[in-house]
Write a protein that holds these residues in place. Structure first.
Motif, short mmCIF file in Angstrom:
data_model
loop_
_atom_site.label_atom_id
_atom_site.label_comp_id
_atom_site.label_asym_id
_atom_site.label_seq_id
_atom_site.Cartn_x
_atom_site.Cartn_y
_atom_site.Cartn_z
N CYS A 174 51.42 45.77 40.67
CA CYS A 174 50.69 44.50 40.67
C CYS A 174 49.20 44.80 40.60
O CYS A 174 48.69 45.64 41.35
CB CYS A 174 51.00 43.69 41.93
SG CYS A 174 50.13 42.10 42.01
N PRO A 175 48.46 44.13 39.71
CA PRO A 175 47.03 44.41 39.58
C PRO A 175 46.19 43.85 40.73
O PRO A 175 45.00 44.17 40.82
CB PRO A 175 46.66 43.74 38.25
CG PRO A 175 47.63 42.61 38.13
CD PRO A 175 48.91 43.12 38.73
N LEU A 176 46.78 43.03 41.57
CA LEU A 176 46.04 42.45 42.68
C LEU A 176 46.23 43.29 43.94
O LEU A 176 47.35 43.57 44.35
CB LEU A 176 46.51 41.01 42.95
CG LEU A 176 46.41 40.02 41.79
CD1 LEU A 176 46.88 38.64 42.24
CD2 LEU A 176 44.99 39.95 41.26
N LYS A 177 45.14 43.68 44.57
CA LYS A 177 45.24 44.46 45.79
C LYS A 177 45.69 43.56 46.94
O LYS A 177 45.42 42.35 46.98
CB LYS A 177 43.89 45.11 46.13
CG LYS A 177 42.76 44.12 46.45
CD LYS A 177 41.49 44.87 46.81
CE LYS A 177 40.37 43.88 47.18
NZ LYS A 177 39.12 44.58 47.55
N ASP A 178 46.43 44.14 47.85
CA ASP A 178 46.87 43.46 49.07
C ASP A 178 47.83 42.30 48.82
O ASP A 178 48.00 41.44 49.68
CB ASP A 178 45.65 42.93 49.88
CG ASP A 178 44.69 44.03 50.25
OD1 ASP A 178 45.15 45.16 50.49
OD2 ASP A 178 43.47 43.77 50.28
N GLN A 193 43.49 34.49 42.91
CA GLN A 193 42.98 34.39 44.27
C GLN A 193 44.06 34.11 45.31
O GLN A 193 44.04 34.67 46.41
CB GLN A 193 41.91 33.30 44.35
CG GLN A 193 40.64 33.62 43.58
CD GLN A 193 39.64 32.48 43.67
OE1 GLN A 193 40.00 31.31 43.86
NE2 GLN A 193 38.36 32.81 43.54
N LYS A 194 44.98 33.22 44.99
CA LYS A 194 45.96 32.80 45.99
C LYS A 194 47.32 32.45 45.34
O LYS A 194 47.80 31.32 45.46
CB LYS A 194 45.43 31.61 46.79
CG LYS A 194 44.88 30.46 45.94
CD LYS A 194 44.36 29.32 46.81
CE LYS A 194 43.90 28.13 45.99
NZ LYS A 194 43.41 27.01 46.84
N PRO A 195 47.95 33.41 44.67
CA PRO A 195 49.23 33.14 44.02
C PRO A 195 50.32 32.73 45.01
O PRO A 195 51.29 32.07 44.63
CB PRO A 195 49.57 34.45 43.32
CG PRO A 195 48.83 35.49 44.10
CD PRO A 195 47.55 34.83 44.53
N GLU A 196 50.15 33.14 46.27
CA GLU A 196 51.17 32.83 47.28
C GLU A 196 51.28 31.34 47.58
O GLU A 196 52.25 30.89 48.22
CB GLU A 196 50.88 33.60 48.58
CG GLU A 196 49.60 33.19 49.30
CD GLU A 196 48.34 33.87 48.77
OE1 GLU A 196 47.27 33.68 49.38
OE2 GLU A 196 48.43 34.60 47.75
#
Length: 359
Positions: free
Chosen positions: A115-119, A231-234
């Motif tokens: 996944c390119p997004l950290k954390d 920013q906030k995919p969740e």
């Protein structure tokens, strides 16, 4: 035993290689279940067919495909054939001709996938996009006047009908009810700029929301959605979008789940009057064709969606589990995932794990 007729269109480039692995998984699943069987008929349609015949598919293609239970498509596209010809001559012809009004795109990060997004963890990226699939910006209404002159004009008109827009919205709300997440539907729009089509779209969304008071609703402009995906995919569960906007945001979603090698899709005829079509959306990648280096996971995930559509069988989740085991083990991965495995080796590995999971 229940038998299903599947029309297989491998298409162009890596389409042939990944399609072979999808069929391999379908046959393995059927053998393990024991009560289903797939009969395949292959069609050589695509860009190579176009270069030989002047058509992307048989002129009688829709009539030929009509009586199949489902269509499995590999990939379409080749540099010597303009993209608008390949798209309108095959994919859109089938989608629109068979009223495949929903394009369903799961965006789910599997454990072990990059996944390119950290954390961000797998539980943070798990949503689905319901894309309108037969009208909107891709309706093909328009034209060019005064071609190749200084006063040349190009017109492209989007088409939105109440009947179809209501159907897409209703499907999205019903899907949110079935998913065990937030039970939320996000309306993707751009009504501040598109003051007719998207204002109409928003109106239908608001009307349909009244019938689903148990579902949380929100409306985001499409440009904001691209930012929030990062920013906030969740925060997302089910998104409903027009043809063009859905096309764009789902490719960004594919990047979140590990790349186009994981991007599966289904083109659904909700009434089941015509066959639905299932396809990975990674494209034909002609530079990789014939090298057995293409990632078949998107196709394998796609056949899982095909099975869901035909069988509504919860055992299809074993396919996702088999893919996850491959990813976590890390030994049988294609070069895009920093591995050295061949396309067919990944398919074989998934089938071996399926045998254990379903045995």
């Amino acid at each position: 035993m229940k038998k299903y007729k599947i029309a297989v269109i491998p298409g162009d480039g890596i389409g042939n290689e990944v399609t072979a692995e999808g069929v391999k998984v379908l046959d393995t699943f059927a053998a393990l279940k024991g009560d289903i069987h797939f009969d395949y008929e292959y069609f050589p349609w695509g860009c190579e067919y176009y270069l030989k015949t002047g058509n992307m598919m048989d002129p009688n293609g829709l009539k030929i495909l009509k009586d199949f239970d489902a269509i499995l498509l590999g990939a379409v596209g080749y540099p010597s054939v303009p993209d608008h010809i390949s798209l309108h001559g095959l994919l859109l012809k089938i989608r629109q001709g068979f009223n495949q009004s929903v394009n369903l795109r799961p965006i789910k990060l599997l454990p072990g996938a990059p996944c390119p997004l950290k954390d961000k963890r797998p539980e943070d990226i798990d949503f689905i996009v319901v894309r309108e699939n037969v009208e909107g910006e891709y309706a093909g209404v328009g034209g060019v006047r005064f071609a190749d002159r200084p006063e040349e004009i190009a017109l492209q008109t989007a088409v939105f009908t109440r009947k179809n827009t209501e159907k897409i919205m209703e499907y999205a709300f019903q899907l949110a009810r079935k998913r065990n997440k937030y039970k939320k539907v996000t309306n993707v729009t751009k009504s501040n700029a598109l003051n007719y089509s998207m204002v109409f779209w928003d109106k239908i969304f608001t009307e349909q929301a009244e019938n689903y008071r148990d579902i949380i609703t929100e409306t985001h402009h499409v440009d904001a959605v691209t930012m929030y995906f990062l920013q906030k995919p969740e925060t997302y569960d089910v998104l409903v979008a027009s043809n063009l906007f859905g096309d764009i945001i789902t490719d960004l979603g594919a990047a979140l789940q590990g790349g186009l090698g994981f991007a599966a899709s289904g083109n659904l005829n909700l009434e089941k009057e015509y066959p639905s079509m299932f396809e990975p959306v990674h494209g034909s990648a002609p530079d990789l064709a014939g090298k057995q280096v293409a990632n078949p996971i998107a196709m394998i995930w796609t056949v899982k969606m095909l099975l869901d559509h035909l069988l509504e069988d919860c055992d299809t989740e074993r396919i996702t589990e088999a893919i996850t085991e491959i990813l976590l083990e890390g030994k049988t991965l294609t070069p895009d995932l920093k591995g050295t495995a061949k396309t067919h080796e990944v398919g074989d590995a998934v089938c071996e794990r399926l045998k254990r999971l379903l045995g």
